[in-house]
Design a protein around this motif. Sequence first.
Motif, PDB file in Angstrom:
ATOM      1  N   UNK A 153      20.954  30.707  54.983  1.00 57.85           N
ATOM      2  CA  UNK A 153      20.084  29.438  54.266  1.00 57.85           C
ATOM      3  C   UNK A 153      20.433  28.969  52.920  1.00 57.85           C
ATOM      4  N   UNK A 154      21.039  30.001  52.275  1.00 58.94           N
ATOM      5  CA  UNK A 154      21.589  29.412  50.738  1.00 58.94           C
ATOM      6  C   UNK A 154      22.291  28.283  51.283  1.00 58.94           C
ATOM      7  N   UNK A 155      23.325  27.867  52.045  1.00 58.12           N
ATOM      8  CA  UNK A 155      23.269  26.236  51.868  1.00 58.12           C
ATOM      9  C   UNK A 155      22.417  25.267  51.706  1.00 58.12           C
ATOM     10  N   UNK A 156      21.022  25.319  52.495  1.00 59.03           N
ATOM     11  CA  UNK A 156      20.251  24.791  51.776  1.00 59.03           C
ATOM     12  C   UNK A 156      19.244  24.586  51.583  1.00 59.03           C
ATOM     13  N   UNK A 157      19.815  25.184  50.139  1.00 56.49           N
ATOM     14  CA  UNK A 157      19.036  25.199  49.295  1.00 56.49           C
ATOM     15  C   UNK A 157      19.211  25.032  47.952  1.00 56.49           C
ATOM     16  N   UNK A 158      18.039  24.189  46.940  1.00 55.35           N
ATOM     17  CA  UNK A 158      18.830  23.295  45.650  1.00 55.35           C
ATOM     18  C   UNK A 158      19.771  24.551  44.573  1.00 55.35           C
ATOM     19  N   UNK A 159      20.173  23.695  43.786  1.00 63.80           N
ATOM     20  CA  UNK A 159      20.976  25.137  43.146  1.00 63.80           C
ATOM     21  C   UNK A 159      20.364  25.824  42.083  1.00 63.80           C
ATOM     22  N   UNK A 160      19.071  25.521  41.994  1.00 61.64           N
ATOM     23  CA  UNK A 160      18.243  26.265  41.244  1.00 61.64           C
ATOM     24  C   UNK A 160      17.918  27.445  41.786  1.00 61.64           C
ATOM     25  N   UNK A 161      18.256  27.445  43.373  1.00 57.46           N
ATOM     26  CA  UNK A 161      17.560  28.745  43.765  1.00 57.46           C
ATOM     27  C   UNK A 161      18.824  30.350  43.291  1.00 57.46           C
ATOM     28  N   UNK A 162      18.101  31.209  43.176  1.00 54.02           N
ATOM     29  CA  UNK A 162      19.090  32.545  43.522  1.00 54.02           C
ATOM     30  C   UNK A 162      18.419  33.550  44.287  1.00 54.02           C
ATOM     31  N   UNK A 163      19.257  33.845  45.184  1.00 54.83           N
ATOM     32  CA  UNK A 163      18.891  35.143  46.086  1.00 54.83           C
ATOM     33  C   UNK A 163      19.628  36.381  46.285  1.00 54.83           C
ATOM     34  N   UNK A 164      19.336  37.678  45.968  1.00 61.04           N
ATOM     35  CA  UNK A 164      19.819  38.275  46.052  1.00 61.04           C
ATOM     36  C   UNK A 164      19.326  39.782  46.439  1.00 61.04           C
ATOM     37  N   UNK A 165      19.867  40.505  47.267  1.00 58.38           N
ATOM     38  CA  UNK A 165      19.171  41.729  47.639  1.00 58.38           C
ATOM     39  C   UNK A 165      20.261  42.850  47.747  1.00 58.38           C
ATOM     40  N   UNK A 166      19.344  44.250  48.114  1.00 57.80           N
ATOM     41  CA  UNK A 166      19.663  45.299  48.947  1.00 57.80           C
ATOM     42  C   UNK A 166      19.255  45.840  49.894  1.00 57.80           C
TER      43      UNK A 166
END
Length: 400
Positions: free
Chosen positions: A213-226
């Motif tokens: 999904x990361x390729x298809x979000x705007x540059x302000x988006x941050x998704x980080x997980x554990x």
Amino acid sequence: MELRELKNLSYKIEDELRKEIEEVSDFIFNNPELGGQEYISSKYLVDKISQYGFNVEYPYCNIDTAFRAEIGDNEETSIAFLAEYDALPGYDGPNGLGHACGHNWIAAGTLGACLVLSKLKKYFKGKIVLIGTPAEETIGYKCNLVKAGVFNDIDIVFQMHIEAFNNINCKALAMDSIEFSFKGVAAHAASHPHMGVNALDAVQLTFAGINALRQHVTSDVRIHGIVSNGGEAPNIVPDRASCKFYVRAEDRKNLEVVKEKVINCAKGAELMTGSQLTYRYFENSFDNIINNSILQDIMRKNLANVGISELLESQDGPTGSTDIGNVSQVCPTMYTELALDICPIVRVHEKEFLNYANSLEAYDKLHKSVKAMVTSALEIYLDKKLLKEIKKEHIKNISL
Ligand SMILES: [Zn+2]
Ligand SMILES: [Zn+2]
């Protein structure tokens, strides 16, 4: 008294209170406590402001270490200063804690502003409010205070924070915290793997989906997980597995769009593995900061008056999320960051920052911060038309 004279008088009063304000910073700095457990710090602040005749509610809104202190007139302009006093774990200070985000400085500055204003009270009508807001670094109790309606009778909010640059146009990302839990079926991983439903696979596929999904979000988006639970032993097909994510975006509208896609990744993983998905928000959701250009103009001028005129105007650059964003959605908020004059720059949360959070340089900026907040507040107390304009812009901004 004219505004200019009143501002000069406020400088004089602030100068007289210098030691007292620095002592607040010292005390909080030397007694670091984790978010939600700031018993010593909150009691100290409450005791201190009570001595100046403020009426105090403590604990406040069912939060042990929150408080509200106020003095002044009902039905008039009400200005709140938001204190923070939670420390961070993982440092060399008492109990392994340290004020590496400089919340001792925030507590001293906001309390200081209230003390100075209280000594000028006979010159204006209005209410001076200090709200103690615990656990900024973790739970973000300002969100609870917003939900409880604490800001319904507040007209304007002020807060300042030490950072790497002087900034009156701060950005904070909207953020949701989501935990995905998958329930599968345990089985012997070698002899009967076909009998199992692998919950860990669902976690891994969730990560795979989100990474795509990361390729298809705007540059302000941050998704980080554990991965918060990845199974018990390699010879058991994991029947329970879970992962935690922070999803962030520049504003809540975009966040809602991205969040749905993130949740769909987990739903896809559920379908692919045959496991059962449940999900929950494990911490408060933060909103982006809404700035107010009229408040910024007021603050810009009053910072210049105390010698701070080099301001970062662009909103570019790294940023996180904070619970004052939620406050700014319901009440016009002037959140300002002030830089320490140190070279090289040391940033908050760095170990080295503990050498500066309560230093002479921090004191210098602390007094400037108090003076700038006080004089900005005085302008608003004295000018109802100005307050009306600020509110008008706020209503326009939140409807965007
Ligand atoms: Zn911090
Ligand atoms: Zn902080």
